[in-house]
Design an enzyme around this catalytic site. Structure first.
Site, PDB file in Angstrom:
ATOM      1  N   THR A  87      16.995  21.953  -6.791  1.00  0.00           N
ATOM      2  CA  THR A  87      17.029  20.999  -5.682  1.00  0.00           C
ATOM      3  C   THR A  87      18.082  21.391  -4.667  1.00  0.00           C
ATOM      4  OG1 THR A  87      16.223  19.192  -7.073  1.00  0.00           O
ATOM      5  CG2 THR A  87      17.440  18.577  -5.094  1.00  0.00           C
TER       6      THR A  87
ATOM      7  N   GLU B 100      41.267 -12.208 -15.720  1.00  0.00           N
ATOM      8  CA  GLU B 100      42.020 -13.344 -16.245  1.00  0.00           C
ATOM      9  C   GLU B 100      43.349 -13.532 -15.512  1.00  0.00           C
ATOM     10  OE1 GLU B 100      40.036 -11.322 -19.882  1.00  0.00           O
ATOM     11  OE2 GLU B 100      40.715 -10.791 -17.868  1.00  0.00           O
TER      12      GLU B 100
ATOM     13  N   GLY C  84      14.225  17.393  -8.978  1.00  0.00           N
ATOM     14  CA  GLY C  84      12.822  17.741  -8.887  1.00  0.00           C
ATOM     15  C   GLY C  84      12.088  17.533 -10.198  1.00  0.00           C
TER      16      GLY C  84
END
Length: 371
Positions: free
Chosen positions: A199, A55, A300
């Site tokens: 992972t 705004e 995974g």
């Protein structure tokens, strides 16, 4: 209640809001358009947390022409003092004639108070125009305000037969370069990228945003490793790049924690489930406290299955490559066997698009009856 012209200008405000998707967190992305006598006299969007709101940018551009204008805002104007002054006060001071809001702000600090302030100042305010589109732009912010946790996107790469790695764990690469480049967009939108220690040990991912258009906006999502027993090597790549790495574990004061702190990680303890793994609801609650609006899970089949089984996945994105890996290869999810078809996980299609030689499939869980 709303005219075709109202919808036209709100769509322009929504387009402006989308320009802030990769830079405003933890704030919502907001756009504003000021219209007087059928002409746009000011427009703007929130660019980054701590900076002027949409705004304010629109009012600055409009100047004196804001008096008597209609303001189209994608989210209820704020009415509280945060990092910046209340936008409601600026709209009232500028003497706008009318305000059209796409959706109320779910933030308890606002949530209707901005609309009330406008009404008290004699400025008509209408809400609900293109509300669903506005909520989608800020899905993470809305989720965090309403439920105290971020929006969760689970990303997976798979073969045509639903496999994510060979039986020996090799997964580089199932999908092509175009797909991997597209993942940078998902990472850039996220406040945090979550993976598991399995992972990290097997693939040693970086989990960084490697696309200049997002890097220029300063997008460095936090890397979050869920590591119950602190198996993360101190040489892991998630510890070697700019940005922060948070390791969540069962015991952040374990003797194994100090070397990881010295390697640059921050460690915190979270609750453990009855299965002996980290409680994912506690994980997401903590990330909500850290003002994460959206998180991307890259993991995974074990962690992916845990998220799916816990009902915590809001969106599933699968990059499906035109290859077959065979029945012995690793699947998408480690989930318990089902004995009843009614217990299956069901999804609704959101999108299917070709990315390079792969298909990017986007789905969301189908709400169960009664939920």
């Amino acid at each position: 209640m709303f005219s075709a012209e109202d919808a036209q200008y709100m769509r322009r405000a929504l387009d402006l809001a989308r320009r802030g998707l990769y830079s405003t967190s933890p704030n919502p992305a907001v756009g504003c358009v000021l219209v007087r006598w059928g002409q746009v006299v000011g427009a703007g969007f929130h660019e980054r947390a701590g900076g002027p709101h949409a705004e304010i940018f629109a009012l600055r551009e409009a100047g004196a022409a804001a008096a008597g204008a209609t303001a189209y805002v994608t989210l209820e104007p704020c009415s509280h003092q945060g990092r910046t002054p209340p936008c409601v006060d600026a709209l009232i001071e500028a003497r706008v004639a009318r305000v059209v809001v796409a959706m109320r702000d779910p933030n308890p600090a606002v949530n209707g108070s901005g609309i009330l302030r406008l009404a008290q100042a004699g400025i008509p305010c209408s809400t609900g125009l293109l509300e669903a589109e506005a909520a989608e732009i800020n899905r993470g912010f809305v989720n965090r305000m309403l439920h105290g946790r971020p929006w969760v996107t689970l990303k997976l790469g798979a073969s045509l037969d639903g496999r994510t790695a060979l039986a020996n764990g090799t997964s580089k690469w199932i999908t092509g370069e175009r797909s991997r480049a597209d993942v940078q967009r998902l990472r850039a939108r996220a406040c945090a990228v979550i993976t598991g220690s399995g992972t990290v040990v097997a693939d040693d991912p970086m989990l960084t945003v490697r696309d200049s258009q997002y890097e220029m906006r300063g997008r460095r999502p936090m890397r979050v490793v869920l590591d119950t027993d602190l198996r993360t090597p101190t040489t892991a790549q998630v510890l070697c790049f700019a940005g922060s790495t948070l390791i969540l574990t069962r015991d952040a004061e374990s003797p194994l924690a100090q070397p990881l702190r010295e390697a640059g990680a921050r460690l915190e303890s979270v609750a453990v489930s009855d299965a002996g793994r980290l409680d994912l609801e506690a994980v997401l609650s903590r990330l909500g406290e850290l003002e994460c609006n959206e998180v991307l899970v890259e993991a995974g089949p074990t962690l992916a299955g845990d998220f799916m089984r816990s009902g915590l996945v809001d969106e599933l994105v699968v990059y499906m490559a035109p290859v077959l890996l065979g029945h012995a290869a690793r699947g998408l999810f480690n989930l318990p066997a089902l004995e009843r078809m009614c217990d299956r996980c069901e999804f609704e299609w959101q999108d299917a698009e070709r990315v390079g030689d792969a298909l990017r499939l986007t789905l969301r869980p189908r709400p169960r009856a009664g939920t």
